[in-house]
Design a protein around this motif. Structure first.
Motif, PDB file in Angstrom:
ATOM      1  N   PHE A   1     -33.362  46.448  -9.865  1.00 11.19           N
ATOM      2  CA  PHE A   1     -32.720  45.732  -8.831  1.00 11.19           C
ATOM      3  C   PHE A   1     -32.387  46.478  -7.438  1.00 11.19           C
ATOM      4  CE2 PHE A   1     -31.866  44.322 -12.839  1.00 11.19           C
ATOM      5  CZ  PHE A   1     -32.141  42.721 -12.849  1.00 11.19           C
ATOM      6  N   LEU A   2     -32.831  47.791  -7.508  1.00  9.09           N
ATOM      7  CA  LEU A   2     -32.646  48.571  -6.233  1.00  9.09           C
ATOM      8  C   LEU A   2     -33.897  48.938  -5.538  1.00  9.09           C
ATOM      9  CD1 LEU A   2     -29.960  51.279  -6.714  1.00  9.09           C
ATOM     10  CD2 LEU A   2     -29.892  49.739  -5.211  1.00  9.09           C
ATOM     11  N   PRO A   3     -34.417  48.064  -4.474  1.00  6.85           N
ATOM     12  CA  PRO A   3     -35.878  48.018  -4.120  1.00  6.85           C
ATOM     13  C   PRO A   3     -35.982  49.464  -3.470  1.00  6.85           C
ATOM     14  CG  PRO A   3     -34.961  46.300  -3.259  1.00  6.85           C
ATOM     15  CD  PRO A   3     -33.815  47.157  -3.778  1.00  6.85           C
ATOM     16  N   GLU A   4     -36.909  50.208  -3.348  1.00  9.98           N
ATOM     17  CA  GLU A   4     -37.176  51.603  -2.704  1.00  9.98           C
ATOM     18  C   GLU A   4     -37.062  51.565  -1.106  1.00  9.98           C
ATOM     19  OE1 GLU A   4     -40.835  54.169  -3.355  1.00  9.98           O
ATOM     20  OE2 GLU A   4     -40.308  53.591  -5.475  1.00  9.98           O
ATOM     21  N   ASN A   5     -37.789  50.475  -0.511  1.00 11.77           N
ATOM     22  CA  ASN A   5     -37.817  50.158   0.867  1.00 11.77           C
ATOM     23  C   ASN A   5     -36.954  48.913   0.958  1.00 11.77           C
ATOM     24  OD1 ASN A   5     -38.918  52.046   2.344  1.00 11.77           O
ATOM     25  ND2 ASN A   5     -40.971  51.326   1.615  1.00 11.77           N
ATOM     26  N   ARG A   6     -35.672  49.127   1.965  1.00  9.40           N
ATOM     27  CA  ARG A   6     -34.921  47.978   2.120  1.00  9.40           C
ATOM     28  C   ARG A   6     -35.320  47.320   3.351  1.00  9.40           C
ATOM     29  NH1 ARG A   6     -30.148  48.244  -1.211  1.00  9.40           N
ATOM     30  NH2 ARG A   6     -29.449  46.370  -0.077  1.00  9.40           N
ATOM     31  N   VAL A   7     -34.946  46.033   3.398  1.00  6.91           N
ATOM     32  CA  VAL A   7     -35.250  45.339   4.825  1.00  6.91           C
ATOM     33  C   VAL A   7     -34.086  45.441   5.400  1.00  6.91           C
ATOM     34  CG1 VAL A   7     -35.079  43.044   5.629  1.00  6.91           C
ATOM     35  CG2 VAL A   7     -36.279  43.214   3.637  1.00  6.91           C
TER      36      VAL A   7
END
Lengths: 543, 401
Positions: free
Chosen positions: A279-285
């Motif tokens: 639920f924690l993307p590496e690359n965030r928008v």
């Protein structure tokens, strides 16, 4: 459980002079709990069989010559129970039991992961706190014995409560573990040719009252008192297991199951426990963008309302909060378009061990979306059908809310993700993962916060309304869905400033939840079907 | 004879369990509920493991048919269709004997379906244990028989209600069952003519130790203890004096020679004297015996046999053994005996099964009855330390001059 107890007759007894009325058949540990007295125990667990082997819960019952163990003694009318609070004999016995437990314990608290949340430390401090009289050499056992891929045993720290053995015998019914040898050489181990390897196996670490069982991937991570521990709900599937998540510097360092008789007992599956990183993307928008260029938040309302016209497909992630689904409902009402709403729901196969706890989906809050009135009927058919329709160019625009509005199978669908499809269909994506396919094809990108970064309500598969705390703190580039929709909407959706405000505001505004408070929900959850009179899907995890 | 009548007859006889606890057999049978619809199991406890006890072995070897007859009577009384002889693994020859006898009974029609057209069916099997003392405890025996590790269960529920496979179960000792044929043949009242009022009948005693004629003897209960040593056991070895007797197997308190005058071999007299009849394992020790070593020996046995399930016995048993061993090796410290007493007090009465008491009794009674032998061992150490200190002081003083 509560319904069952109402049917049983009540028995009145006194515990340390306090009167308690509990259902027939209740044991003394649970009875004492109802009047705020904790009878210390190691081996007893409310959802496992009673072995009576730790001898820590001994209490005095007036009229009985010997002390008796609280876990295996059922209440009787007029019984007078004396615990450590009023009986010298009980105090002496508890101290003696702790002395015994500690004589062969290595006392390596300085390097023990359990330190700081260890029942040995707590009870010794509270009920014994004497120096040991043991002068002999301690029994040596294996210090790092892997039981399986996830769990490792320190034999010396083990106090032989057999909770782990009973969990594997009675709950997963896989029986990998056993107690070997005799006397003080006794050790927990796996049977020959077996290893502790099942879908729920890491639960034994939570059940271990001492530091004997640890997670192989989380050992020696950090001292627990440097972490921030939050009570949350696992967003992995719609079972809604209660968890306690410890994080440090924005990193999750440990996930533990929390006891909730109504939902997950105290069990947790490995996929959920170790899957929080999903639920924690590496690359965030990082910022909103329109047509590939960075935009200010203020520009979004105009851009989105221009885009969402004609036939619009609204794709919802199944792991948004109930307050957010409610905001969606309000937003869509004010939208001047012909909308179709679907939720990413796909059933999956479960093995026998998973079936004990896990739900056959990855849709934590699909019941919330149903409760908010956004969707109904066959969710999976609607979802797969909508995906098919998109490729045929049936929609003018698609509004995607949440990263998991597209499930893994759809994200890998090469026919769906083409320039041709998305050249004709305008995609507005509210997401947090910058590496996702949706981010690549979106005409408007709006950064969202993830489920771990916000607090609010979830409804599990069996209709339990639960509250999840904000698991990770700190600043995030995204915003909660209700904040985003407020920004996009011309009419007012919410006046709230904080997540907590929003939850309270929602509870007040929802007529079906009149009188329900956050405190009530936080305690053991609130059964929605009981409130709305819909008994069809009522139930809980098989015990 | 109707089953109820059999139970009545056994109650009348006043027969008490011969395995050690001495609980009235008829009363024990009376606890078995008759209306559960579940099968009733009869288990013959032949896991005779108490040090100094070997009477069941003699019965199984020399008269296995008597044991079987007793079991059939008990099974009839209890309405049991299936019984089992749980025999300790080390009893290789007795196992062969009882197994042969059971086969003979099947051949002759004393066992099997519809025995002699009576409508009563009974099957009997023999199960060999794997050599754990604790499997002689009835719930430990049941767990072992179910294929699990031999660890006693918490009670309640008691085996009479939920025993083997959660069905009503009666566990009786070999000797208890072997008494039944006689009682049924002659009547319960006739049985009470032997022995004392509260200890009717006869009892087998396994006499061992420093006596001239060790062996198994059947005597009427109430028989004077010293007469037993003199007449049956042939007296203490030539040139030695009687020092102590453990009258009922190693887990009962030891009695000093001077306490034996007027003591009889029955439940109440031995209790009055501060010991117990137990299993009738009669161990005689003469004045060549080192009581500290004897206590270490027993403490080692019991700590080794602790099943490891519950805390006080698992940890405390070994602790006691370790302290006693230290004392016996001349490394005792002042306060060690008080520590043993205290630790034993923390074990007894706080465990799942009676093994906790069995474990502390020898240690406590040996220290209580022969305190001088223990304290002198510790004092020797102290004296040794003081001697060394004097020498040291002398040398230092010498250097100063």
């Amino acid at each position: 459980m509560s319904e069952q107890s109402q049917e049983r007759t009540l028995v009145t007894l006194t515990i340390d002079g306090k009167e308690a009325s509990v259902p027939e058949g209740t044991n003394l540990i649970e009875a004492a709990r109802t009047v705020g007295i904790e009878i210390p125990h190691y081996c007893y667990h409310p959802h496992l069989s009673v072995p009576g082997n730790c001898r820590m819960c001994q209490v005095e019952v007036r009229g009985q010559p010997k002390l008796t163990i609280g876990c295996n003694t059922a209440v009787k009318e007029g019984m007078e129970v004396l615990t450590h609070l009023s009986s010298e004999a009980v105090r002496k016995t508890q101290a003696a039991t702790l002395e015994f437990i500690l004589i062969n314990h290595p006392l390596d608290c300085t390097v023990c992961d359990q330190s700081g949340h260890c029942k040995l430390q707590d009870y010794h401090f509270e009920y014994n706190a004497r120096p040991s009289r043991f002068l002999e050499s301690k029994v040596r056992k294996a210090k790092a014995k892997p039981l399986g891929p996830e769990v490792i045993l320190d034999g010396e720290r083990c106090i032989m409560c057999t909770r782990c053995v009973r969990f594997c015998d009675e709950i997963t019914k896989t029986s990998e573990l056993g107690m070997f040898n005799r006397g003080d050489r006794s050790e927990i181990g796996v049977y020959e040719g077996r290893e502790l390897n099942n879908a729920l196996d890491a639960t034994v670490v939570d059940l271990c009252p001492v530091g004997a069982l640890t997670h192989r991937r989380w050992r020696f991570n950090t001292r627990i008192w440097f972490t921030r521990e939050i009570d949350g709900i696992c967003p992995g599937c719609s079972t809604g297991c209660n968890v306690k998540v410890a994080s440090r510097d924005g990193q999750i360092v440990q996930v533990k199951a929390r006891l909730n008789d109504n939902v997950n007992k105290e069990w947790l599956c490995n996929e959920g426990r170790y899957g929080f990183h999903r639920f924690l993307p590496e690359n965030r928008v990082q910022a909103p963008s329109i047509e590939g260029r960075d935009a200010a938040w203020e520009e979004l309302q105009g851009a989105v309302s221009r885009t969402l016209t004609g036939k619009v497909l609204v794709m919802l992630a199944p792991d948004l909060l109930l307050e957010e689904y409610d905001a969606c409902q309000r937003y869509l009402k004010g939208l001047d378009a012909e909308t179709t709403v679907v939720l990413a729901y796909r059933e999956r196969q479960l093995n026998d061990v998973e079936k004990v706890l896990v739900s056959p989906d990855y849709a934590a809050n699909f019941r919330g979306a149903q409760f908010a009135g956004l969707i109904e009927g066959d969710l999976e058919a609607q979802y797969t059908n909508a995906l098919h329709e998109i490729t045929k160019g049936a929609f003018d625009a698609v509004l995607m809310v949440g990263d998991h509005a597209i499930d893994a199978a759809a994200a890998a669908d090469e026919q769906l993700w083409t320039e041709e499809v998305w050249g004709n269909t305008a995609l507005v994506a509210c997401i947090s993962d910058a590496d996702s396919v949706a981010a690549t094809f979106a005409r408007v990108r709006i950064p969202l916060s993830t489920i771990l970064e916000k607090a609010g309500l979830l409804v599990n598969r069996y209709g339990w309304l639960q509250y999840t705390g904000q698991i990770l703190g700190g600043r995030t580039p995204g915003r909660a869905v209700w904040r985003v929709l407020q920004l996009l909407s011309k009419s007012e959706i919410s006046k709230a400033v904080t997540d907590r405000d929003r939850t309270v505001e929602y509870l007040r505004s929802e007529s079906r939840l009149q009188g329900v408070t956050v405190a009530q929900i936080k305690d053991r959850g609130v059964q929605l079907d009981a409130l709305t009179g819909d008994d069809a899907q009522r139930g809980s995890v098989a015990s | 004879m109707e089953p109820e009548k059999v139970i009545e007859e056994v109650k009348t006889s006043g027969l008490r369990g011969r395995g050690g606890a001495g609980f009235p057999t008829g009363v024990k049978w009376g606890f078995v509920p008759r209306t559960t619809g579940k099968p009733v199991y009869l288990l013959n406890n032949a896991d005779e493991s108490e040090p100094g006890t070997f009477k069941d072995r003699v019965l199984l070897e020399r008269d296995p048919h008597l044991c079987i007859e007793g079991m059939i009577i008990a099974a009839w009384a209890l309405g049991s269709e299936w019984s089992c002889v749980y025999i300790r693994g080390e009893y290789a020859y007795p196992y062969v004997r009882i197994q042969q006898a059971i086969e003979e009974c099947y051949q002759q029609g004393y066992l099997g379906e519809n025995i002699f057209g009576s409508g009563f069916t009974h099957h009997m099997v023999v199960h060999r244990g794997a050599g754990a003392y604790i499997c002689g405890e009835e719930t430990g025996l049941i767990e072992s028989l179910e294929g699990k590790k031999g660890q006693p269960r918490i009670k309640p529920p008691f085996p009479a209600v939920a025993g083997l496979y959660q069905c009503p179960t009666v566990v009786n000792n070999v000797e208890t069952l072997a008494n039944l044929p006689w009682i049924l043949e002659h009547g319960g009242a006739e049985y009470t003519r032997f022995g004392t009022e509260k200890s009717p009948g006869t009892k087998l005693f396994s006499a061992s130790g420093h006596i001239n004629r060790p062996g198994v003897y059947e005597v009427e209960l109430g028989y004077p203890l010293l007469d037993f040593i003199e007449n049956e056991c042939g007296g203490v070895r030539e040139g030695y004096q009687l020092k102590a007797v453990i009258p009922g197997g190693s887990s009962v308190p030891v009695l000093r020679a001077d306490e034996l005058e007027g003591v009889n071999l029955d439940y109440e007299s031995l209790r009055e004297a501060g010991s117990m009849l137990g299993s009738g394992g009669f161990i005689v020790m003469d004045n060549s015996t080192d009581m500290v070593e004897a206590a270490v020996n027993l403490a080692h046995f019991y700590s080794h046999e602790s099943c490891g399930q519950c805390t006080p016995c698992r940890e405390g048993g070994h602790w006691v053994e370790k302290i006693l061993t230290r004392v016996s090796r001349g490394k005792g410290l002042p306060g060690d005996l008080e520590l043993i007493n205290s630790v034993c007090g923390q074990i007894g009465g706080h465990t799942i099964c009676p093994f906790g008491e069995a474990l502390v009794t020898p240690a406590l009674s040996f220290i209580e009855k022969f305190p001088d032998e223990f304290t002198s061992r510790i004092d020797e150490v102290i004296r040794g330390i003081e001697r060394r200190r004097e020498t040291l002081n002398y040398e230092i003083e010498g250097a100063a001059h």
